[in-house]
Motif scaffolding. Structure first.
Motif, mmCIF file in Angstrom:
data_model
loop_
_atom_site.group_PDB
_atom_site.id
_atom_site.type_symbol
_atom_site.label_atom_id
_atom_site.label_comp_id
_atom_site.label_asym_id
_atom_site.label_seq_id
_atom_site.Cartn_x
_atom_site.Cartn_y
_atom_site.Cartn_z
ATOM 1 N N SER A 1 14.421 49.037 34.107
ATOM 2 C CA SER A 1 15.383 48.873 35.196
ATOM 3 C C SER A 1 15.659 50.234 35.817
ATOM 4 N N ASN B 1 6.215 42.389 35.196
ATOM 5 C CA ASN B 1 7.005 43.001 36.260
ATOM 6 C C ASN B 1 6.246 44.131 36.929
ATOM 7 N N SER C 1 9.446 46.681 44.822
ATOM 8 C CA SER C 1 8.991 45.332 44.491
ATOM 9 C C SER C 1 9.157 44.435 45.717
ATOM 10 N N THR D 1 13.173 47.460 41.299
ATOM 11 C CA THR D 1 13.653 46.098 41.554
ATOM 12 C C THR D 1 13.894 45.867 43.040
ATOM 13 N N MET E 1 12.288 43.028 37.761
ATOM 14 C CA MET E 1 13.135 44.150 37.382
ATOM 15 C C MET E 1 12.276 45.354 37.016
ATOM 16 N N THR F 1 5.316 44.226 40.889
ATOM 17 C CA THR F 1 5.684 45.393 41.688
ATOM 18 C C THR F 1 4.465 46.006 42.361
ATOM 19 N N ASN G 1 22.148 42.229 44.952
ATOM 20 C CA ASN G 1 20.884 42.951 45.052
ATOM 21 C C ASN G 1 20.740 43.581 46.444
#
Length: 389
Positions: free
Chosen positions: A45, A242, A174, A170, A180, A246, A333
């Motif tokens: 993160s 993830n 991405s 994130t 994340m 990304t 977000n």
């Protein structure tokens, strides 16, 4: 023998997925390339990336000097949580370079780094990276820039003197709100052995039989330490899935950031025209903004897509506007393809004191927008409807 050399850091390669992974390594290489860096370390993160960025530098009793214009979670992490490591943080207005220099050179403060956001969340202020870099270099400490809101498309901090660049992947990297992650990009330009401030990198490491990271790995010292020690012992590893998502998102980064910024410019100009309902708009791309010269210097492709505005009517008016929006989603977000709206004082910054919220640009009447990829005219109509609520 090969396994032994991997564990002794004599050979680069994959040992265990907490330290490195082939998919994540591809993302790290691409991020380093985008930022003109030497190496990168991906994490689970953005918050864990922040921790890794300072973990290699700090000892109990040490201090971070940081901008007070930060994401609320970062203010909490630096202002409260890191105290459990025996670290301290001095917050300063980085628009005032004299105040920054005074804080960095404060006697007996053991300052180990200078921290700022290139484009601040939520207020949209822009840091004078070169000015901050000069102060950090005079003090023999690294400048760390959080470039989450700008991304390498809008701003490349290393080109202006940053030593480390931090991301919450994130968000815009991405780009789709589905993965994340965080990252620390190392410029490879800081000499960790130039003074005695950074023993983790310049002194023998007992866990690796007395190996010295700066002496052994040179411009990859920080990145190697981050994998071999920080990820090994703290464990905030990015999930390979993830990383894959990304990597996919970054392929459209330039197209998305261009549209994000164009839409934000139009929406900000509309809100600035609504002086019947809107008290002020904090968007660096507006003509007459105090950050206009810094936009031209550091972000000529646009001032990003996250900004704030103040409503006449205060807290309750802010609640009504958020609830009345139909295209904007009410989410904490930022950096999504979809446009998002938030009242920071009651959400992301609610754990701060009123003074801290004001300093961060998140007062009671403040609304934060993260402008997405929809048609700008539709977003304006949605806000027009909400302002009339």
């Amino acid at each position: 023998d090969n396994a032994a050399s991997l564990f002794n850091l004599s050979t680069f390669g994959n040992i265990y997925s907490r330290l490195s992974n082939p998919t994540t390594a591809v993302l790290e290489e691409r991020l380093a390339s985008l930022d003109s860096g030497r190496g990168a370390t991906c994490t689970a993160s953005g918050h864990s990336a922040q921790l890794l960025a300072v973990f290699a530098l700090m000892q109990p009793g040490d201090t971070i000097v940081s901008s007070n214009k930060l994401y609320g979670g970062t203010i909490t992490q630096f202002g409260k949580t890191i105290a459990k490591f025996g670290w301290d943080c001095t917050f300063v207005d980085t628009d005032d370079l004299d105040a920054v220099r005074e804080a960095v050179n404060a006697p007996n403060s053991n300052v180990k780094c200078l921290w700022a956001e290139s484009l601040a969340n939520p207020g949209g202020s822009i840091s004078d990276i070169a000015g901050l870099s000069s102060i950090a270099k005079e003090a023999g400490i690294p400048l760390i820039i959080d470039n989450t809101m700008a991304t390498p498309y809008l701003c490349k901090p290393i080109d202006h003197g940053a030593d480390l660049v931090v991301y919450s992947t994130t968000k815009f990297l991405s780009g789709h709100g589905n993965a994340m992650g965080g990252a620390v990009v190392d410029s490879g330009k800081f000499d960790w052995a130039q003074n005695d401030k950074f023993p983790s990198l310049s002194q023998p490491e007992p866990a690796y039989h007395g190996l010295t990271f700066q002496e052994t790995f040179g411009d990859l010292a920080f990145t190697t330490f981050s994998h071999a020690v920080s990820l090994r012992d703290l464990g905030p590893t990015m999930a390979p899935m993830n990383a894959f998502l990304t990597i996919t998102g970054i392929e459209t980064l330039s197209l998305r950031m261009e549209r994000h910024s164009q839409n934000a410019q139009k929406v900000a100009e509309y809100l600035a025209s609504r002086d019947d309902e809107v008290e002020w708009v904090s968007y660096a791309g507006l003509t007459g903004s105090k950050y206009e010269p810094l936009v031209k210097r550091y972000m000529p492709n646009g001032a990003g897509s996250v900004f704030t505005f103040g409503l006449k009517g205060g807290f309750q008016k802010g609640v009504k506007v958020v609830e009345a929006c139909e295209i904007f989603s009410h989410l904490a977000n930022i950096g999504d393809t979809r446009s998002l709206i938030l009242h920071p004082a009651s959400t992301t910054h609610r754990q701060l004191t009123p003074e801290q919220r004001e300093n961060a640009g998140a007062g009671d009447n403040v609304i934060r927008l993260s402008i997405g990829l929809e048609t700008a005219e539709d977003l304006i109509k949605d806000l027009e409807h909400a302002l009339a609520a």
